[in-house]
Design an enzyme around this catalytic site. Sequence first.
Site, mmCIF file in Angstrom:
data_model
loop_
_atom_site.group_PDB
_atom_site.id
_atom_site.type_symbol
_atom_site.label_atom_id
_atom_site.label_comp_id
_atom_site.label_asym_id
_atom_site.label_seq_id
_atom_site.Cartn_x
_atom_site.Cartn_y
_atom_site.Cartn_z
ATOM 1 N N ARG A 274 0.848 -1.205 0.000
ATOM 2 C CA ARG A 274 0.000 0.000 0.000
ATOM 3 C C ARG A 274 0.873 1.240 0.000
ATOM 4 O O ARG A 274 0.503 2.262 -0.549
ATOM 5 C CB ARG A 274 -0.909 -0.011 1.239
ATOM 6 C CG ARG A 274 -1.955 -1.103 1.189
ATOM 7 C CD ARG A 274 -2.669 -1.224 2.504
ATOM 8 N NE ARG A 274 -1.772 -1.602 3.584
ATOM 9 C CZ ARG A 274 -2.092 -1.644 4.869
ATOM 10 N NH1 ARG A 274 -3.317 -1.334 5.229
ATOM 11 N NH2 ARG A 274 -1.218 -1.999 5.783
ATOM 12 N N LEU B 50 -2.563 -11.462 2.201
ATOM 13 C CA LEU B 50 -3.238 -10.315 2.821
ATOM 14 C C LEU B 50 -4.044 -10.788 4.029
ATOM 15 O O LEU B 50 -4.272 -11.992 4.200
ATOM 16 C CB LEU B 50 -4.163 -9.655 1.793
ATOM 17 C CG LEU B 50 -3.443 -9.012 0.589
ATOM 18 C CD1 LEU B 50 -4.455 -8.501 -0.435
ATOM 19 C CD2 LEU B 50 -2.525 -7.883 1.041
ATOM 20 N N HIS C 21 -8.834 -11.491 1.322
ATOM 21 C CA HIS C 21 -8.491 -12.611 0.426
ATOM 22 C C HIS C 21 -9.442 -12.699 -0.757
ATOM 23 O O HIS C 21 -9.028 -12.886 -1.903
ATOM 24 C CB HIS C 21 -8.523 -13.945 1.187
ATOM 25 C CG HIS C 21 -7.317 -14.169 2.053
ATOM 26 N ND1 HIS C 21 -7.103 -15.334 2.750
ATOM 27 C CD2 HIS C 21 -6.254 -13.383 2.335
ATOM 28 C CE1 HIS C 21 -5.962 -15.258 3.424
ATOM 29 N NE2 HIS C 21 -5.431 -14.071 3.187
ATOM 30 N N LYS D 37 -3.934 -19.212 4.144
ATOM 31 C CA LYS D 37 -5.024 -19.782 4.928
ATOM 32 C C LYS D 37 -5.529 -18.756 5.923
ATOM 33 O O LYS D 37 -4.732 -17.895 6.313
ATOM 34 C CB LYS D 37 -4.582 -21.047 5.661
ATOM 35 C CG LYS D 37 -3.197 -21.043 6.288
ATOM 36 C CD LYS D 37 -2.816 -19.999 7.264
ATOM 37 C CE LYS D 37 -3.607 -19.871 8.522
ATOM 38 N NZ LYS D 37 -3.095 -18.759 9.397
HETATM 39 N N1 LIG Z 1 1.072 -20.126 6.075
HETATM 40 C C1 LIG Z 1 1.498 -19.678 7.240
HETATM 41 O O1 LIG Z 1 2.276 -20.320 7.937
HETATM 42 C C2 LIG Z 1 1.048 -18.380 7.722
HETATM 43 C C3 LIG Z 1 0.013 -17.739 7.096
HETATM 44 N N2 LIG Z 1 -0.384 -16.519 7.502
HETATM 45 C C4 LIG Z 1 -1.475 -15.866 6.766
HETATM 46 O O2 LIG Z 1 -0.879 -14.882 5.926
HETATM 47 C C5 LIG Z 1 -1.617 -13.675 5.984
HETATM 48 C C6 LIG Z 1 -0.728 -12.546 6.481
HETATM 49 O O3 LIG Z 1 -0.226 -12.795 7.741
HETATM 50 P P1 LIG Z 1 1.082 -12.032 8.281
HETATM 51 O O4 LIG Z 1 2.138 -12.081 7.247
HETATM 52 O O5 LIG Z 1 1.382 -12.566 9.608
HETATM 53 O O6 LIG Z 1 0.502 -10.566 8.432
HETATM 54 P P2 LIG Z 1 1.112 -9.124 8.163
HETATM 55 O O7 LIG Z 1 0.325 -8.196 8.996
HETATM 56 O O8 LIG Z 1 2.588 -9.127 8.261
HETATM 57 O O9 LIG Z 1 0.819 -8.927 6.621
HETATM 58 C C7 LIG Z 1 -0.399 -8.647 6.088
HETATM 59 C C8 LIG Z 1 -0.181 -7.740 4.901
HETATM 60 O O10 LIG Z 1 -1.472 -7.326 4.527
HETATM 61 C C9 LIG Z 1 -1.413 -6.026 4.000
HETATM 62 N N3 LIG Z 1 -2.608 -5.274 4.342
HETATM 63 C C10 LIG Z 1 -3.488 -4.812 3.460
HETATM 64 N N4 LIG Z 1 -4.491 -4.177 4.061
HETATM 65 C C11 LIG Z 1 -4.227 -4.220 5.371
HETATM 66 C C12 LIG Z 1 -4.889 -3.688 6.513
HETATM 67 N N5 LIG Z 1 -6.030 -3.014 6.415
HETATM 68 N N6 LIG Z 1 -4.317 -3.901 7.691
HETATM 69 C C13 LIG Z 1 -3.174 -4.608 7.808
HETATM 70 N N7 LIG Z 1 -2.509 -5.125 6.753
HETATM 71 C C14 LIG Z 1 -3.025 -4.920 5.555
HETATM 72 C C15 LIG Z 1 -0.133 -5.386 4.490
HETATM 73 O O11 LIG Z 1 0.498 -5.092 3.279
HETATM 74 P P3 LIG Z 1 1.276 -3.759 2.893
HETATM 75 O O12 LIG Z 1 2.661 -4.233 2.914
HETATM 76 O O13 LIG Z 1 0.702 -3.470 1.567
HETATM 77 O O14 LIG Z 1 0.990 -2.708 3.911
HETATM 78 C C16 LIG Z 1 0.618 -6.486 5.217
HETATM 79 O O15 LIG Z 1 1.915 -6.630 4.733
HETATM 80 C C17 LIG Z 1 -2.855 -13.978 6.806
HETATM 81 O O16 LIG Z 1 -3.869 -14.379 5.920
HETATM 82 C C18 LIG Z 1 -2.441 -15.145 7.681
HETATM 83 O O17 LIG Z 1 -3.514 -15.966 8.034
HETATM 84 C C19 LIG Z 1 0.292 -15.878 8.478
HETATM 85 C C20 LIG Z 1 1.331 -16.443 9.148
HETATM 86 C C21 LIG Z 1 1.731 -17.793 8.875
HETATM 87 O O1 LIG Z 2 1.533 -21.117 11.132
HETATM 88 C C1 LIG Z 2 0.942 -20.301 11.815
HETATM 89 O O2 LIG Z 2 1.208 -20.183 13.149
HETATM 90 C C2 LIG Z 2 0.880 -19.006 13.832
HETATM 91 C C3 LIG Z 2 -0.343 -18.354 13.275
HETATM 92 O O3 LIG Z 2 -0.766 -17.251 13.948
HETATM 93 C C4 LIG Z 2 -0.193 -18.159 11.812
HETATM 94 O O4 LIG Z 2 -1.158 -17.323 11.233
HETATM 95 C C5 LIG Z 2 -0.177 -19.513 11.280
HETATM 96 O O5 LIG Z 2 -0.350 -19.577 9.913
#
Ligand SMILES: NC(=O)C1=CN([C@@H]2O[C@H](COP(=O)(O)OP(=O)(O)OC[C@H]3O[C@@H](n4cnc5c(N)ncnc54)[C@H](OP(=O)(O)O)[C@@H]3O)[C@@H](O)[C@H]2O)C=CC1
Ligand SMILES: O=C1OC[C@@H](O)[C@H](O)[C@H]1O
Length: 398
Positions: A65, A102, A107, A125
């Site tokens: 953003r 996101l 999503h 997820k």
């Molecule tokens: N597979 C896995 O092991 C994991 C999966 N996840 C999933 O990944 C996703 C992101 O998690 P995570 O990386 O921890 O989160 P973050 O908060 O680090 O990242 C989310 C991103 O979303 C963007 N964004 C857009 N709109 C908004 C808003 N209104 N408020 C906040 N952020 C916004 C931001 O992008 P910008 O840079 O553009 O500001 C930010 O970088 C989630 O869906 C979570 O469930 C999370 C952790 C582990």
């Molecule tokens: O792998 C994970 O562990 C911690 C969680 O909060 C995160 O979103 C998840 O994907």
Amino acid sequence: MSSVLGFIKRNYRAAYPPGPRSAPDNLNSPKIRFGILGAAAIAPKALLIPALNHPEVEVYAVAARDEKRAKEFARKWNIPKVHASYQELIEDEDVDVIYNPLPVGLHYEWTMKALQKGKHVLLEKPSADTAQEVTAMFELAESKGLVLVEAFHYRFHPVLQRAKAIVDSNELGKILNVSATLVVPSGMFSPDDIRFDYDLGGGALMDVGCYTMNFIRYITSSDPVSVNTAVYEAAKNPKASPETVSKVDRMFKATLSMPNDVTATIHGDLAPPYRLGFIPNVDITAVIECESGTVEIYNWVSPTLYHTITITQKDDKGKKTTRKEKAYAFGDPGQGKGEDWWTTYRYQLEAFMDRLKGRQPQTWISKGDSVANIQWIENIYQEMGLGSRPKSTYVHDS
Ligand SMILES: NC(=O)C1=CN([C@@H]2O[C@H](COP(=O)(O)OP(=O)(O)OC[C@H]3O[C@@H](n4cnc5c(N)ncnc54)[C@H](OP(=O)(O)O)[C@@H]3O)[C@@H](O)[C@H]2O)C=CC1
Ligand SMILES: O=C1OC[C@@H](O)[C@H](O)[C@H]1O
């Protein structure tokens, strides 16, 4: 001693993977170019580091953003192209795949937009806030012949398949109860993290709970038949309105009935109280109780770091014998590709690329799996009296 050395070697290679050995059958074809929506915290672990070792993948672009943030992220991770908006990224004709990490509440909108532009999507997820949205995303992907998958990375790791194979072999008899717990230490997320924001699809059941729901469904090869009990403790987010914060579960616990008289328990917590006031609380254990024994998996979500499968068998006289197994890589080469240091995300990327290239992935998360998973999460929220997370306001215009 050798296991300590193994632990160090495995986790060092997972963090600093070697370059790819060779491309399978298409050395001369261009790499598949991924673009990342947002400079998300999870992107390095889930995509950028695994991609270093995949011969067919290039992480080509990122958008945030705030363009400055995107530029900093791109510099740090050697991403050649920066876009000043998500829209610009999905319109980039050089991008083949969108990685969507996101907040969950976004999503649906950005996956629909990316698919509409002809991009494949690796979707974090849980896939979206509602089963209706998840269905719509998969229908659009199917109609356009695009790959879409919910990034349940843990499912691609050999340890899960090994545990399921033990259960399915019937050596311990019929399953009686499955329980999956994912309690992460307090302090891992700040009170204003996306996970505590109702409007962004927050809640422990959404975040850690989607894994636990997926686990009980995977191990039993079935969907629940009813939610029997569901309790929660609300999150405390000083920045959120009292009305929305009360709908965000910091902790949940639910019991369910599965077909064939199997029961299931799921439990998750994003900020559990410290034990004795100072010891961090963590629990990443899953237990499958069967007629004549149990299978317990320790660290079923991040198994590359370290895991154990403990199989306890009871004989007719009730005498117990225990054995332990590990499965960092597939037992025989025909079963699947990989190395003991491959993370769940590296296994996942392999399957994603196999699917995209028309090869048979080792395993896959289907549309039906993703739809049922969120449907049962919605059912539990219903039982808690909290209701589903808000449906996206984005209207898809095909
Ligand atoms: N597979 C896995 O092991 C994991 C999966 N996840 C999933 O990944 C996703 C992101 O998690 P995570 O990386 O921890 O989160 P973050 O908060 O680090 O990242 C989310 C991103 O979303 C963007 N964004 C857009 N709109 C908004 C808003 N209104 N408020 C906040 N952020 C916004 C931001 O992008 P910008 O840079 O553009 O500001 C930010 O970088 C989630 O869906 C979570 O469930 C999370 C952790 C582990
Ligand atoms: O792998 C994970 O562990 C911690 C969680 O909060 C995160 O979103 C998840 O994907």
